[in-house]
Design a protein around this motif. Structure first.
Motif, PDB file in Angstrom:
ATOM      1  N   ARG A  91      -6.075 -44.969  51.995  1.00 26.66           N
ATOM      2  CA  ARG A  91      -5.328 -45.033  53.347  1.00 26.66           C
ATOM      3  C   ARG A  91      -6.147 -45.370  54.527  1.00 26.66           C
ATOM      4  N   ILE A 143      -0.863 -36.167  49.081  1.00 23.04           N
ATOM      5  CA  ILE A 143       0.401 -35.767  49.452  1.00 23.04           C
ATOM      6  C   ILE A 143       0.935 -34.943  48.308  1.00 23.04           C
ATOM      7  N   GLU A 171      -5.836 -40.278  51.041  1.00 26.57           N
ATOM      8  CA  GLU A 171      -4.513 -39.298  51.556  1.00 26.57           C
ATOM      9  C   GLU A 171      -4.213 -38.622  50.261  1.00 26.57           C
ATOM     10  N   GLU A 227       6.900 -31.759  52.403  1.00 26.78           N
ATOM     11  CA  GLU A 227       5.957 -32.573  52.029  1.00 26.78           C
ATOM     12  C   GLU A 227       4.711 -32.339  52.906  1.00 26.78           C
ATOM     13  N   THR A 235       0.665 -33.369  53.638  1.00 27.36           N
ATOM     14  CA  THR A 235      -0.153 -34.517  53.826  1.00 27.36           C
ATOM     15  C   THR A 235      -1.430 -34.096  54.362  1.00 27.36           C
ATOM     16  N   GLN A 242      -0.771 -32.560  57.967  1.00 26.63           N
ATOM     17  CA  GLN A 242       0.659 -32.667  58.577  1.00 26.63           C
ATOM     18  C   GLN A 242       1.766 -32.102  57.659  1.00 26.63           C
ATOM     19  N   TRP A 257      -5.421 -35.833  55.103  1.00 19.11           N
ATOM     20  CA  TRP A 257      -6.265 -37.207  55.175  1.00 19.11           C
ATOM     21  C   TRP A 257      -7.495 -36.872  55.171  1.00 19.11           C
ATOM     22  N   ARG A 279       4.354 -32.881  47.445  1.00 21.61           N
ATOM     23  CA  ARG A 279       5.658 -33.160  47.566  1.00 21.61           C
ATOM     24  C   ARG A 279       6.469 -32.120  46.642  1.00 21.61           C
ATOM     25  N   THR A 333       0.331 -37.051  44.996  1.00 16.51           N
ATOM     26  CA  THR A 333      -0.038 -38.422  45.159  1.00 16.51           C
ATOM     27  C   THR A 333      -1.581 -38.598  45.895  1.00 16.51           C
TER      28      THR A 333
END
Length: 857
Positions: free
Chosen positions: A756, A767, A765, A828, A830, A814, A832, A769, A752
């Motif tokens: 953000r 992501i 951002e 997940e 992430t 993260q 940024w 997952r 994704t």
């Protein structure tokens, strides 16, 4: 001797106390207890107060009677104003009754136009204040009327002439609506004075039939309506409610200084509204009270002059007495001051005559030396408080003192106490002059400086220790005032580098000004925190850092600047320069090692994906081989269909392009290159990473879903490094799903990409997952450590490099586990990345900073 009426114990009986002599004796006793100075002050003050009270009584009586007369005159003005108002009211009511009769006759149709003109003419001629009387129809048209020959031009109204709202001042509409006589506000005209309209409405068969309009001259109302005796006694005027003058001449106020006195003439004024008209027109009467006769006040002025002369004489006597008392008090104070100075002074005082003999010592001198006054007075050198070893030195000093060769700042001498102990004192010598101006000796003051000397020695030792510590530092430290070529302090390292002059300090500031000073990471405001200084003493010093290259030294220096308040109160700037050449070299080597590690990580990743890449390349190569063999077979068989052969060649070209594209992606990914931050398209980076990572995910039967927002901003990054992070995270997600042994339908990885805002900055951002086995919670904090891996075959450098790459781009990475109840259902990751700020020309701010830094390097 006892009073005859006293009791044996000396007290009077109660009967004697009640006589008239008892209060007099008590007052006499109180007077005797007062000091002489107070008695003199009261003796002079009593007559002054009596004269002042007498003068105040005369002035009060004059003011009182004057106010009484003014009050009577004000009452007379009020009565006469009310009388004039009543006369005006009656005159207006009489004219109003006559006009109302005309209106009734018109309404009853008993009065024709010709008869109306005759009656209007008689009415105007009998009443000189009337200018005109007109019959006005219901639609403002003038039917007929009569105007006085002396009336102004605007009053000449012809039959059939329509009236405007300005002509009647709005009174026509008011009379039509109220069905009763209406007076207009005073109207001022350019060709004459002010006029007043009276409109009396009448009905025609129960409908508004028009008005009978009479125009009054306001000046005529004043002249013929106010009684002559009132006009002769006062200045009568007709004014509006806002004070506008319509008729009459107002009274001019007196502008002389005597008009401000309490008994001077003051205007008496009173005004009342004229009842039929209302508050729009008021009658005002003003009268001036005549000044008093100077001859009648001659007695007052004579008494006042005598009182002032008496007060002046008494005040002169009081002033003389006060000066005498002040001289007495000054003499007593001087005596007490000298006695207190001698007894409580901490500084020792000693007086010598012209021959060097002691003629005076105070108590402090005796306490400091331990010798009594009788032992010191009259002593000749060598004095008993001289140390034996210092006799020659002190004798030479005494000869210089008597000869007048004294240092202005005094001199330091050792002094011996009576008990034999030694202390150090500083002596100051000044000539002793008598009342005739002749020098009779020398006055010497002595101060014990034993403790200040000890403190000064300790401060010197402390400064030496401080200078030793600063000279042993590896940093060059210099302090100089702002906008000055003075160098206040420099340690040894500074002197070794730049010498003793201030040119090194100025050179560092010059080099620092050419390099942009970057604020601390937590600071958002880039304005200097010391803007506007100096205003007060600095409470908190704020430092600024810069890395500069000094060609003269061939070194890279980290320069820290700090503003300080110097010991003399001036605002100064301290520079601390540290040699960071070795550190920068080490950082450059570490950067190269990180780049090598990233390249090695990419090679390892491609090595792990070699079989998948080979399988992916096998498909286009196989297709190319099949198409080529088919074409050869057709050519040998002689079947050369042009369209079929062209289609086969096009398919062969597309498969070759596909294979070449895969190889180019792999070469760009594993190619070793320097980091090159550029404005990169997020969609292109995601597409490149997905194309390479999808090869490995297909091998594990993992489906990849990409959700990407539209119109994402461009990022200032190295696209190869960001693609490496995405590929690493996607490959780890596929391996995690393979480790969890999920069924083929449940093997899913989601990517994704959305905008953000984080910490007040815009960014993008990413992501990743998965629904794999996740990360053990006890190992979640250690996954970013170097050479630590949760996989049996892992090297432990992938996530470490990913985090380093993201943080080098000022981003955040993260990781967290996904739970289904209490069971781990996936993981997940992430990260940024911030959107670069742009300047007024649209250039990213980060790019500008890097360009400036490279130019400075």
């Amino acid at each position: 001797m006892t009073h005859p009426e006293s009791t044996p114990n000396g007290h009077r009986p109660p009967a004697a106390r009640s006589g008239w002599r008892w209060p007099l004796q008590r007052w006499r006793a109180w007077w005797d207890r007062l000091p002489p100075a107070t008695q003199d002050r009261l003796a002079v003050l009593g007559p002054v107060v009596s004269v002042v009270l007498f003068l105040a009584a005369i002035l009060s009586a004059l003011v009182y009677f004057t106010e009484q007369v003014a009050s009577q005159e004000q009452e007379a003005v009020i009565r006469d104003t009310e009388y004039a108002q009543q006369r005006l009211r009656l005159r207006l009511l009489e004219r109003q009754e006559q006009l109302m009769r005309l209106a009734r006759d018109i309404a009853n149709r008993t009065l024709e136009e010709t008869a109306f003109v005759f009656q209007a003419e008689a009415l105007v001629l009998q009443n000189p204040e009337l200018l005109s009387v007109h019959w006005v129809g219901p639609y403002r048209e003038v039917v007929t009327g009569y105007t006085s020959p002396s009336a102004p031009v605007h009053s000449q109204r012809l039959a059939g002439q329509p009236l405007t709202t300005e002509d009647t001042g709005g009174a026509f509409e008011l009379a039509r609506d109220l069905h009763q006589p209406v007076y207009s506000r005073p109207l001022r005209w350019n060709d004459s004075g002010a006029t007043l309209l009276l409109l009396v409405p009448f009905e025609d068969q129960r409908r508004f039939g028009g008005v009978v309009m009479a125009e009054y001259s306001v000046e005529g109302l004043l002249r013929y309506g106010v009684p002559p005796e009132v006009l002769a006694r006062y200045a009568v005027t007709l004014v509006g409610e806002d004070g506008t003058l319509y008729a009459g001449t107002p009274l001019k106020p007196l502008q002389t200084p005597l008009s401000r006195l309490p008994w001077s003439a003051r205007p008496q004024r009173h005004e009342l509204p004229i009842t039929p008209i209302g508050n729009s027109l008021l009658v005002r009467a003003e009268g001036l009270r005549a000044d008093r006769d100077v001859g009648s006040e001659a007695l007052f002025w004579l008494v006042g002059a005598m009182s002032v002369a008496t007060i002046w004489m008494l005040l002169g006597n009081m002033r003389h007495t006060r000066r005498r008392l002040q001289a007495q008090r000054a003499l007593v104070a001087e005596t007490n001051f000298r006695r207190a100075m001698e007894n409580s002074m901490l500084t020792g005082m000693r007086a010598l005559d012209m021959e060097g003999r002691i003629t005076y010592v105070n108590r402090a001198f005796c306490d400091m030396t331990g010798w009594s006054e009788s032992e010191l007075i009259g002593a000749r050198p060598p004095f008993p408080y001289w140390p034996e070893s210092e006799h020659d030195t002190l004798m030479a000093r005494l000869h210089d003192e008597i000869a007048g060769r004294n240092a202005p700042g005094g001199f330091e001498v050792p002094v011996k106490r009576k008990n034999g102990s030694i202390f150090y004192a500083r002596m100051y010598v000044s000539p002793l002059i008598d009342a005739q101006g002749r020098q009779t000796g020398w006055m010497t003051s002595m101060t014990d400086i034993t403790e200040p000397k000890r403190i000064r020695e300790e401060l010197t030792a402390s400064y030496d220790r401080f200078a030793t510590v600063l000279d042993s530092l590896d940093e060059a430290i210099s302090v100089a005032p702002l906008h000055s070529h003075e160098l206040l302090f420099a340690n040894r390292m500074y002197r070794n580098w730049f010498g003793d002059g201030p040119h090194g300090h100025e050179r560092l500031l010059e080099l620092c000004a050419a390099v942009p000073v970057m604020p601390a990471p937590e600071e958002n405001d880039q304005v200097d925190a010391l803007a506007g200084l100096p205003a007060d003493a600095l409470i908190e010093a704020v430092a600024e850092h810069a890395q500069i290259h000094v060609p003269e030294l061939g070194k890279w220096l980290e320069l820290r600047t700090r503003y300080l308040t110097w010991v003399d109160g001036r605002l100064v700037q301290m520079l601390i320069a540290t040699d960071i050449t070795a550190r920068l070299h080490a950082e450059e080597q570490a950067k190269l090692q990180a780049e090598r590690a990233a390249a090695a990580s990419r090679l390892i990743t491609m090595g792990e994906m070699a079989s998948s890449v080979a399988h992916e390349l096998n498909q286009p190569l196989t297709a190319i081989s099949n198409y080529a063999n088919g074409l050869i077979s057709r050519l040998r068989a002689g079947r050369t269909d042009h369209d079929e052969m062209l289609a086969a060649l096009e398919k062969t070209a597309r498969q070759a392009q596909r294979a070449g594209s895969i190889i180019q992606r792999i070469r760009a990914f594993v190619k070793k290159s320097e980091p090159n931050p550029t404005l990169s398209d997020v969609g292109q980076m995601v597409a490149n990473a997905v194309e390479l990572a999808n090869i490995e995910l297909k091998r594990h039967l993992v489906r990849l879903n990409v959700y990407q927002a539209e119109r994402l901003p461009a990022l200032l990054v190295d696209p190869i490094l960001i693609e490496q992070v995405l590929i690493n995270l996607l490959k780890n997600a596929g391996e995690s799903i393979q480790c969890a042994q999920r069924p083929p339908r449940q093997r899913l990885v989601e990517l994704t990409v959305t905008p953000r805002r984080l910490d007040g900055r815009d960014g993008v951002e990413f992501i990743v997952r998965d629904n794999g086995c996740g990360i053990p919670p006890e190992r979640l904090e250690r996954i970013y450590e170097a050479f630590y891996s949760t996989k049996a075959e892992g090297m432990g450098i992938g996530l470490k490099l990913c985090r380093s790459i993201i943080e080098s781009h000022h981003g955040r990475l993260q990781a967290r586990n996904l739970y289904n109840g209490g069971e781990v259902a996936g993981c997940e990751f992430t990260f940024w990345l911030p959107v670069p700020h742009t300047d007024s020309r649209g250039t990213p701010a980060a790019h500008v900073n890097e360009t400036q830094t490279s130019e400075a390097s």
